[in-house]
Design an enzyme around this catalytic site. Structure first.
Site, PDB file in Angstrom:
ATOM      1  N   GLN A  94      -6.069 -28.209 -10.082  1.00  0.00           N
ATOM      2  CA  GLN A  94      -6.440 -29.244 -11.067  1.00  0.00           C
ATOM      3  C   GLN A  94      -5.398 -30.357 -11.228  1.00  0.00           C
ATOM      4  O   GLN A  94      -4.250 -30.201 -10.825  1.00  0.00           O
ATOM      5  CB  GLN A  94      -6.690 -28.602 -12.463  1.00  0.00           C
ATOM      6  N   TYR A 122      -1.099  -3.331  19.244  1.00  0.00           N
ATOM      7  CA  TYR A 122      -0.378  -2.690  18.143  1.00  0.00           C
ATOM      8  C   TYR A 122      -1.198  -1.591  17.471  1.00  0.00           C
ATOM      9  O   TYR A 122      -0.938  -1.222  16.347  1.00  0.00           O
ATOM     10  CB  TYR A 122       0.038  -3.749  17.107  1.00  0.00           C
ATOM     11  N   ARG A 139      -9.461   0.695  10.970  1.00  0.00           N
ATOM     12  CA  ARG A 139      -8.281   0.938  11.811  1.00  0.00           C
ATOM     13  C   ARG A 139      -7.559  -0.353  12.178  1.00  0.00           C
ATOM     14  O   ARG A 139      -6.866  -0.417  13.197  1.00  0.00           O
ATOM     15  CB  ARG A 139      -8.671   1.723  13.077  1.00  0.00           C
ATOM     16  N   ASP A 163      -2.857  -6.976   4.618  1.00  0.00           N
ATOM     17  CA  ASP A 163      -3.549  -7.178   3.344  1.00  0.00           C
ATOM     18  C   ASP A 163      -2.830  -8.230   2.492  1.00  0.00           C
ATOM     19  O   ASP A 163      -2.185  -7.913   1.483  1.00  0.00           O
ATOM     20  CB  ASP A 163      -3.700  -5.832   2.622  1.00  0.00           C
ATOM     21  N   LYS A 218      -3.075  -2.506   7.895  1.00  0.00           N
ATOM     22  CA  LYS A 218      -3.103  -3.965   7.941  1.00  0.00           C
ATOM     23  C   LYS A 218      -2.237  -4.527   6.816  1.00  0.00           C
ATOM     24  O   LYS A 218      -1.890  -3.839   5.865  1.00  0.00           O
ATOM     25  CB  LYS A 218      -4.535  -4.471   7.823  1.00  0.00           C
ATOM     26  N   TYR A 228       1.076   0.279  14.890  1.00  0.00           N
ATOM     27  CA  TYR A 228       0.106   0.100  13.812  1.00  0.00           C
ATOM     28  C   TYR A 228       0.441   0.992  12.614  1.00  0.00           C
ATOM     29  O   TYR A 228       0.609   2.186  12.759  1.00  0.00           O
ATOM     30  CB  TYR A 228      -1.311   0.433  14.304  1.00  0.00           C
ATOM     31  N   ASP A 271       0.884  -1.163   0.000  1.00  0.00           N
ATOM     32  CA  ASP A 271       0.000   0.000   0.000  1.00  0.00           C
ATOM     33  C   ASP A 271       0.923   1.214   0.000  1.00  0.00           C
ATOM     34  O   ASP A 271       1.639   1.450   0.979  1.00  0.00           O
ATOM     35  CB  ASP A 271      -0.877  -0.041   1.254  1.00  0.00           C
ATOM     36  N   TYR A 274      -3.530   9.569  -0.103  1.00  0.00           N
ATOM     37  CA  TYR A 274      -3.522   9.368   1.341  1.00  0.00           C
ATOM     38  C   TYR A 274      -2.520   8.278   1.736  1.00  0.00           C
ATOM     39  O   TYR A 274      -2.445   7.222   1.117  1.00  0.00           O
ATOM     40  CB  TYR A 274      -4.921   9.026   1.864  1.00  0.00           C
ATOM     41  N   ASN A 334      15.790  -8.245   0.082  1.00  0.00           N
ATOM     42  CA  ASN A 334      14.534  -8.996   0.038  1.00  0.00           C
ATOM     43  C   ASN A 334      13.455  -8.110   0.649  1.00  0.00           C
ATOM     44  O   ASN A 334      13.696  -7.506   1.701  1.00  0.00           O
ATOM     45  CB  ASN A 334      14.693 -10.287   0.852  1.00  0.00           C
ATOM     46  N   ASP A 357      -6.920  -0.634  -1.599  1.00  0.00           N
ATOM     47  CA  ASP A 357      -5.842   0.364  -1.655  1.00  0.00           C
ATOM     48  C   ASP A 357      -4.455  -0.267  -1.813  1.00  0.00           C
ATOM     49  O   ASP A 357      -3.450   0.415  -1.643  1.00  0.00           O
ATOM     50  CB  ASP A 357      -5.880   1.264  -0.407  1.00  0.00           C
ATOM     51  N   ASP A 358      -4.394  -1.561  -2.135  1.00  0.00           N
ATOM     52  CA  ASP A 358      -3.093  -2.232  -2.272  1.00  0.00           C
ATOM     53  C   ASP A 358      -2.718  -2.439  -3.728  1.00  0.00           C
ATOM     54  O   ASP A 358      -3.520  -2.936  -4.518  1.00  0.00           O
ATOM     55  CB  ASP A 358      -3.132  -3.584  -1.548  1.00  0.00           C
TER      56      ASP A 358
HETATM   57  C1  F6R Z   1      -7.348  -0.197   7.813  1.00  0.00           C
HETATM   58  C2  F6R Z   1      -7.102   1.159   7.332  1.00  0.00           C
HETATM   59  C3  F6R Z   1      -8.048   2.246   7.721  1.00  0.00           C
HETATM   60  C4  F6R Z   1      -7.373   3.284   8.626  1.00  0.00           C
HETATM   61  C5  F6R Z   1      -8.360   4.392   9.054  1.00  0.00           C
HETATM   62  C6  F6R Z   1      -7.704   5.498   9.903  1.00  0.00           C
HETATM   63  O1  F6R Z   1      -6.346  -1.063   7.386  1.00  0.00           O
HETATM   64  O2  F6R Z   1      -6.151   1.392   6.628  1.00  0.00           O
HETATM   65  O3  F6R Z   1      -9.202   1.739   8.302  1.00  0.00           O
HETATM   66  O4  F6R Z   1      -6.816   2.665   9.754  1.00  0.00           O
HETATM   67  O5  F6R Z   1      -8.934   4.996   7.923  1.00  0.00           O
HETATM   68  O6  F6R Z   1      -6.634   6.004   9.178  1.00  0.00           O
HETATM   69  P1  F6R Z   1      -5.785   7.281   9.669  1.00  0.00           P
HETATM   70  O7  F6R Z   1      -5.316   6.979  11.059  1.00  0.00           O
HETATM   71  O8  F6R Z   1      -4.686   7.366   8.673  1.00  0.00           O
HETATM   72  O9  F6R Z   1      -6.718   8.460   9.640  1.00  0.00           O
HETATM   73 MG    MG Z   2      -4.108   2.193   2.994  1.00  0.00          MG
HETATM   74 MG    MG Z   3      -4.998  -2.121   2.151  1.00  0.00          MG
END
Ligand code: F6R
Ligand code: MG
Ligand code: MG
Length: 371
Positions: free
Chosen positions: A245, A353, A269, A237, A235, A232, A15, A95, A109, A56-57
């Site tokens: 097969q 976390y 979050r 992802d 995630k 944190y 991401d 973002y 790596n 978003d990945d």
């Molecule tokens: C979950 C994710 C979103 C953010 C949330 C708060 O993996 O990416 O749910 O955690 O939108 O984001 P911030 O703290 O950047 O405002």
């Molecule tokens: Mg993201």
């Molecule tokens: Mg993501």
């Protein structure tokens, strides 16, 4: 170094910023990534590629003959993510630009540096169908339950019972993400031991599966961003590669676990349990909007032909998965009723976390002994 003749599929993802919060990649990011991989194809570093996204990945699906954990392949992915960040994410102020790039310099790596990677090297069969799963708003342990069903549960994969070429079963490699250890468990003999571990997907994560005669069958990404960063940062992802097969589970057996959306950690979050919803990769389904989710999975099917990627087929783009999507929405409604309460919110160990620790720290000195 002489090139190996086997084919390797490398799925490397990160991401590196997204459009309107954490919701979907920007088309220009995919364009810049494609330019990079096209150049690598011209230089014969890779044989073929497919660039796509899950929510978003940004997902780089590459085929080559250099084996797993090849430094140049990983460097190509790393440089692509850096370039997409510098050329697109930062100028457009997308973002969380560069979010998953947790290291200043490439160290050989991508594992341990933020991006996730699933890689599988194998000798091509006469015809080699393969499914690449891509998930958003969840963690690597999300694959434990479906991988168990695909490769060890005869109620999901009838081939384990009625096809002699699958009948001897599969061996699972499981990582203990807390201790940095791995163990191999041979199924069906060790099914109960396997379940004793992978039933706790926050700690134990399936990384590889092979048929009991050694045939490589599946690989999953296992990196946990919070373990790398100690806090944190979004995630993980995860991504996963499953061959199908002719002596392996059929494509329909590989997809079947996703007909019943199971609960996974992630979502808003990275702090909530939610249902994993199977979706088409079309932009109408492949984006996380409601409460930043719910968690999603896309399935892309390829035929591998002399290390080329023929496809993709959009495997969850089928009305047969409409009910799973509807059920995931019902489960999402039900879980959302709980607001900030567990079990919608994750348990304390996983919340360690997240940003919750800052709130608890603030309250620490206000607690008084009960008289
Ligand atoms: C979950 C994710 C979103 C953010 C949330 C708060 O993996 O990416 O749910 O955690 O939108 O984001 P911030 O703290 O950047 O405002
Ligand atoms: Mg993201
Ligand atoms: Mg993501």
């Amino acid at each position: 170094m002489p090139l190996k003749q086997k084919t390797t599929i490398s799925v490397i993802k990160a991401d590196v910023g997204s459009l309107v919060g954490h919701h979907i990649t920007h088309p220009r990011q995919l364009e810049v990534a494609r330019q990079h991989l096209e150049q690598a194809r011209k230089e014969s570093l890779i044989v073929d590629f497919h660039v796509t996204h899950c929510g978003d990945d940004l997902e780089l699906i590459m085929s080559h003959q250099r084996g797993e954990n090849d430094k140049e392949i990983h460097e190509l992915a790393w440089n692509t993510f850096i370039d997409v960040t510098e050329k697109v994410s930062r100028p457009l102020k997308l973002y969380a630009a560069g979010q998953d790039l947790l290291s200043d310099a490439f160290s050989g790596n991508v594992k341990g540096m933020g991006p996730g990677a699933a890689e599988l090297e194998f000798e091509e069969r006469v015809s080699d169908p393969l499914v690449v799963f891509l998930a958003d708003k969840t963690a690597p342990g999300a694959w434990n339950l479906p991988l168990y069903k695909i490769f060890a549960d005869p109620f999901n994969t009838v081939g384990l019972v009625i096809d002699p070429s699958l009948h001897s079963g599969f061996t699972f490699e499981v990582l203990d993400t807390h201790e940095g250890l791995s163990i191999k468990l041979k199924c069906p003999e060790e099914i109960y031991d396997l379940l004793a571990l992978i039933g706790d997907p926050n700690r134990y994560v399936i990384s590889k599966i092979s048929r009991n005669d050694g045939l490589p069958a599946a690989a999953a990404s296992t990196s946990k961003l919070s373990m790398i960063a100690g806090r944190y940062v979004g995630k993980d992802d995860p991504v996963c590669i499953v061959r199908a097969q002719n002596g392996l589970p059929a494509v329909g057996e590989v997809l079947e676990p996703f007909a019943s959306p199971h609960l996974v950690p992630g979502w808003m979050r990275g702090s909530h349990h939610g249902p994993l919803m199977p979706v088409s990769y079309s932009d109408s389904q492949n984006k996380c909007t409601r409460f930043d989710g719910p968690p999603r999975v896309v399935a892309l099917g390829f035929q591998i032909a002399n290390a080329s990627l023929v496809g993709p087929a959009d495997l969850f783009d089928d009305p047969a998965f409409d009910k799973a999507r509807a059920k995931a929405n019902d489960l999402a409604d039900y879980l959302r009723l709980h607001g900030p309460f567990v079990p919608h919110r994750l348990g304390p160990e996983e919340m360690e976390y997240t940003t919750l620790t800052g709130v608890l720290e603030k309250l620490k000195n206000r607690f008084q002994k009960i008289q």
